[in-house]
Design a protein around this motif. Structure first.
Motif, PDB file in Angstrom:
ATOM      1  N   ARG A 283      72.266  11.646  36.686  1.00 37.26           N
ATOM      2  CA  ARG A 283      72.902  12.550  35.729  1.00 37.26           C
ATOM      3  C   ARG A 283      73.449  11.796  34.518  1.00 37.26           C
ATOM      4  NH1 ARG A 283      74.780  14.652  40.784  1.00 37.26           N
ATOM      5  NH2 ARG A 283      73.912  16.728  41.212  1.00 37.26           N
TER       6      ARG A 283
ATOM      7  N   ASP B 292      67.015  16.394  34.791  1.00 38.50           N
ATOM      8  CA  ASP B 292      67.305  17.744  34.309  1.00 38.50           C
ATOM      9  C   ASP B 292      68.569  18.233  35.016  1.00 38.50           C
ATOM     10  OD1 ASP B 292      65.288  20.768  33.903  1.00 38.50           O
ATOM     11  OD2 ASP B 292      67.438  20.459  33.696  1.00 38.50           O
ATOM     12  N   PRO B 293      69.638  18.552  34.259  1.00 42.21           N
ATOM     13  CA  PRO B 293      70.882  18.950  34.916  1.00 42.21           C
ATOM     14  C   PRO B 293      70.762  20.229  35.731  1.00 42.21           C
ATOM     15  CG  PRO B 293      70.996  19.332  32.546  1.00 42.21           C
ATOM     16  CD  PRO B 293      69.757  18.546  32.794  1.00 42.21           C
ATOM     17  N   GLU B 294      69.705  21.003  35.463  1.00 37.73           N
ATOM     18  CA  GLU B 294      69.516  22.255  36.210  1.00 37.73           C
ATOM     19  C   GLU B 294      68.806  22.039  37.543  1.00 37.73           C
ATOM     20  OE1 GLU B 294      71.587  23.952  33.380  1.00 37.73           O
ATOM     21  OE2 GLU B 294      70.847  25.066  35.120  1.00 37.73           O
ATOM     22  N   GLU B 295      68.205  20.861  37.719  1.00 40.71           N
ATOM     23  CA  GLU B 295      67.466  20.586  38.951  1.00 40.71           C
ATOM     24  C   GLU B 295      68.357  19.893  39.973  1.00 40.71           C
ATOM     25  OE1 GLU B 295      63.936  18.396  38.260  1.00 40.71           O
ATOM     26  OE2 GLU B 295      63.040  19.877  36.902  1.00 40.71           O
ATOM     27  N   PRO B 296      68.166  20.230  41.249  1.00 49.27           N
ATOM     28  CA  PRO B 296      68.932  19.512  42.282  1.00 49.27           C
ATOM     29  C   PRO B 296      68.421  18.086  42.406  1.00 49.27           C
ATOM     30  CG  PRO B 296      67.319  20.971  43.295  1.00 49.27           C
ATOM     31  CD  PRO B 296      67.291  21.265  41.816  1.00 49.27           C
TER      32      PRO B 296
ATOM     33  N   GLU C 264      73.995  10.787  43.066  1.00 46.71           N
ATOM     34  CA  GLU C 264      72.902  11.740  43.331  1.00 46.71           C
ATOM     35  C   GLU C 264      72.354  11.620  44.748  1.00 46.71           C
ATOM     36  OE1 GLU C 264      73.579  10.963  39.178  1.00 46.71           O
ATOM     37  OE2 GLU C 264      73.041   9.597  40.815  1.00 46.71           O
TER      38      GLU C 264
END
Length: 305
Positions: A196, A243-247, A295
């Motif tokens: 991130r 991608d901040p939207e992806e886990p 992460e």
């Protein structure tokens, strides 16, 4: 002292040679016998110079780079006393000070290159106080590999390279010599970890692993490479903005820490990295500890049991 710092050049002497600080204006003419010879320039990073003027411009450029220290190689005895036989020195604008040498063709076969390269390496790691020097030599260039060995340089890494004027790529051996013994901390391969915060993770892992940043792209960085060795082309891995939207998709990265496992564990703990605890002996005969990133990536560092 780092390779970018400038120190006044001084003449160097060996049993048969005198190394005189380069003067591109005065020395371009005699040095063109080497830089204008295609056979001499066969292994070089550029094609042979067309004339003495091009040689002068090239030498001026090389001498002006940060950290460059260049000497003409001259005979100190016999009927050819004072003749310019070639060039030796330290390349500028490089991460690790680069040992370089080049002799005109009629000076080959007498051991002059070995004598000059050894003198420069000894001077660099002695009076100049540099931590290390290295030479990039093509794997097929056995004469230069012998020169590097005579100067005390041993193999540190291998990498692929292709010069703009060459049709095909070639294998380069990075040969190096350090002022003090420097065992390689980690042996591994290049992987990419999605994170991130590239900048924050980069600060953490370089401190925890005693590593260095080999490159960072963007401000703030979206891609960076962590070098785990002081030598060019050594073991490394990359950090890439996710991608901040992806886990997150955790990656398991195993690093062979050789004989420095305990030192790396102390450095990781001192840096505040989330470590699993002291190194533990595993059933397969390896001592290991784990650094777990935000992460979920696990960096397992291991050494001989």
């Amino acid at each position: 002292m780092t390779g970018g710092e400038r120190a006044p050049a001084a003449p160097l002497r060996t049993i048969r040679l005198e190394l005189v600080p380069l003067d591109p204006e005065a020395d371009a003419g005699p040095l063109h016998r080497a830089y204008g010879d295609e056979a001499v320039m066969r292994w070089w990073t550029r094609p042979a110079c067309a004339d003495a003027g091009e040689t002068r411009r090239y030498l001026t450029e090389c001498a002006g780079l940060p950290g460059a220290r260049l000497w003409t190689v001259r005979s100190s005895d016999g009927p050819g006393r004072g003749d310019v036989l070639g060039l030796a020195g330290l390349l500028g604008a490089v991460d690790v000070p680069g040992l370089t040498w080049l002799l005109r063709r009629d000076a080959w076969g007498h051991g002059y290159a070995r004598e000059a390269a050894r003198a420069v390496a000894d001077h660099a790691l002695g009076p100049l106080g540099l931590d290390r020097v290295e030479a990039w030599v093509e794997a097929a260039n056995h004469r230069s590999r012998a020169v590097a060995a005579a100067a005390g340089l041993g193999e540190r890494a291998r990498l692929g390279q292709r010069y703009p004027h060459r049709e095909h790529p070639h294998e380069v051996i990075v040969l190096g010599r350090a002022r003090e013994e420097e065992p390689t901390a980690v042996l591994g391969t290049v992987v990419e970890l999605p994170v991130r915060d590239v900048a924050g993770t980069l600060r953490l892992v370089t401190a925890a692993l005693g590593a260095r940043t080999t490159f960072a792209m963007g401000d703030p960085p979206y891609l960076a490479e962590v070098g785990l060795s002081p030598w060019s082309g050594g073991p490394r891995f990359r950090l890439a903005a996710m991608d901040p939207e992806e886990p997150p998709s955790p990656v398991l990265l195993h690093l062979d820490a050789a004989t420095r496992l305990d030192a790396l564990h102390r450095a990781a703990a001192d840096a505040g990295a989330p470590v699993s605890g002291p190194p533990v002996l595993r059933p397969w005969g390896r001592r290991e500890f784990v650094i777990t990133l935000e992460e979920g990536h696990e960096l397992t560092l291991s050494g001989p049991g």
